[in-house]
Enzyme design. Sequence first.
Site, mmCIF file in Angstrom:
data_model
loop_
_atom_site.group_PDB
_atom_site.id
_atom_site.type_symbol
_atom_site.label_atom_id
_atom_site.label_comp_id
_atom_site.label_asym_id
_atom_site.label_seq_id
_atom_site.Cartn_x
_atom_site.Cartn_y
_atom_site.Cartn_z
ATOM 1 N N SER A 229 0.829 -1.191 0.000
ATOM 2 C CA SER A 229 0.000 0.000 0.000
ATOM 3 C C SER A 229 0.872 1.253 0.000
ATOM 4 O O SER A 229 1.653 1.460 -0.933
ATOM 5 C CB SER A 229 -0.936 -0.061 1.211
ATOM 6 O OG SER A 229 -1.960 0.873 1.116
ATOM 7 N N ASP A 451 -9.316 -4.003 -5.434
ATOM 8 C CA ASP A 451 -8.725 -3.332 -4.270
ATOM 9 C C ASP A 451 -9.456 -2.013 -4.022
ATOM 10 O O ASP A 451 -9.487 -1.146 -4.886
ATOM 11 C CB ASP A 451 -7.240 -3.064 -4.535
ATOM 12 C CG ASP A 451 -6.489 -2.609 -3.295
ATOM 13 O OD1 ASP A 451 -7.075 -1.884 -2.465
ATOM 14 O OD2 ASP A 451 -5.307 -2.964 -3.155
ATOM 15 N N HIS A 479 -7.568 -5.721 -0.316
ATOM 16 C CA HIS A 479 -6.429 -4.813 -0.369
ATOM 17 C C HIS A 479 -5.129 -5.599 -0.255
ATOM 18 O O HIS A 479 -4.832 -6.157 0.788
ATOM 19 C CB HIS A 479 -6.551 -3.803 0.784
ATOM 20 C CG HIS A 479 -5.493 -2.750 0.784
ATOM 21 N ND1 HIS A 479 -5.069 -2.113 -0.360
ATOM 22 C CD2 HIS A 479 -4.772 -2.216 1.805
ATOM 23 C CE1 HIS A 479 -4.138 -1.230 -0.040
ATOM 24 N NE2 HIS A 479 -3.932 -1.277 1.257
#
Length: 510
Positions: A229, A451, A479
């Site tokens: 991320s 996502d 995610h």
Amino acid sequence: MTRRRRRACTAATLAVVLTGLVGCSPEPAAERSPATVADTVDWLPCPEEARQRYGTVPDDLSYHCASIDVPVDWSAGPASPTLSLALVRARSAQQQDRIGSLVVNPGGPGVSGIDAALRLALGERSGGLPDEVLRRFDLVGFDPRGVSRSGGIFCGDDADWDAVFGADPNPRDATAFAESVRVSQRIATSCAARHGDQLGAYSTHQTAQDLDAVRAAVGDDQLTYLGYSYGSLLGATYAHLFPDRVRALVLDGAIDPREDPVTGSLGQAAGFERAFDAFARWCADAPRDCPIRADPTGLLDEVTAQARQAPVSTAAGRAATPGWIFYAVVASLYDQSGWAPLARALAALHDGDPDLVFTLADGYTGRDAAGGYDGLFAANLAINCADAEVDLSIEQIRQLQQQWGRQHPRFGPALAVGLLACVDWPAAADPYPVGPAAGAPPILVVGTTGDPATPYEQAPRLAELLGTGVLVTWEGNGHTAYPHTGCVAAAVDAYLIDLTVPDDGLRCPA
């Protein structure tokens, strides 16, 4: 981050702060000062760190902790004061043919890399990294500057954060919107009062240079790195600054560094709308697991509308306002394992019991049973605001709230209101450099089509920007993808261990 508390290992937080941020190139990568750290890093056993969080630690796994000093401002050279970064190193007794260290960053920004490494080192049977990877690498985590053990940032008090998270994510009238502005400004003022001139130093630009200091501290000539991320943004920045010091980078849940705050927030609004729609479709096909399968979207709208008029309260008197419902939903969309708990929570709320809603929301926001907060969102706020200015007026944000509400009714308004966080931030921004990783070896960029937090569209753009990026796609929901999907895990493991590069554009079915 609990349901494996996913927020603690692959988070991209939203709504009060931002994740998609703009950068420019303040100076060419070749002019950056190399990281220098003393060769004698004092590693001390620290098994208690893992025991406090996960109970019994396997006998064949050792943990050692250390700290290193880095400049507050890398551009100031020896004139800069320093700050201390906390590190952990996990090593398996089964280690053979050691390659070096695998440094991990779990995202956020603001999530502890130490906590992530402690868990990931437990191995695949405990939801960690594949055992084959752990047999070849030391696993190293560090808390970035301003996070947890590395001088954790704390801004605002618990009542301020309760006000942020409990507020209506779509304040309809001018009074409610003005209160959101006041709370945001109050927290910003608190950040400046507590952290002073150092407030502008919590940028990704500075942290990427800290990452090179971590590489030097563990004794590796080149960096092997796994970034989730926001960690993909940190890794991309590192690759641009230090392309010759890259061995292998895996950037999972990719962020396009060229996105400005408005574009990034709008993209997240679209991503969470798609994720909620996927949840609703699953709900319709899962009669055993989804007690709200008749109309999950309608039920969410109903309980939110009811909460605006007369919110349901716990036995202790805590009211399940629209904000808490919103964050329970957000928390549950990061991973498909959260869909059934979300369905149960909304059904229970409809029946007058808000406890499950608070369980989900508190796990995401870092609120403990006594009403205290863990500092993740304060760090997230300071880092994002150090990375980029929000060049918008309060009136323009109000207009975006209304416009995005028409485009993405469940998540658009909250993401627009979240832009308030960095308006008139009381410290100058230090934008991270954006550009190709010229001269770096192949870099793996992993994207997930469903996502919500880092929408898939950013992954191919990041791979293209890097110049050496190799795209791997997981056609699933949630995610990030590694290592919980086999096809992606096989490709990443071979790359990390043997530097075997998969075909660019590899697609892995759900």
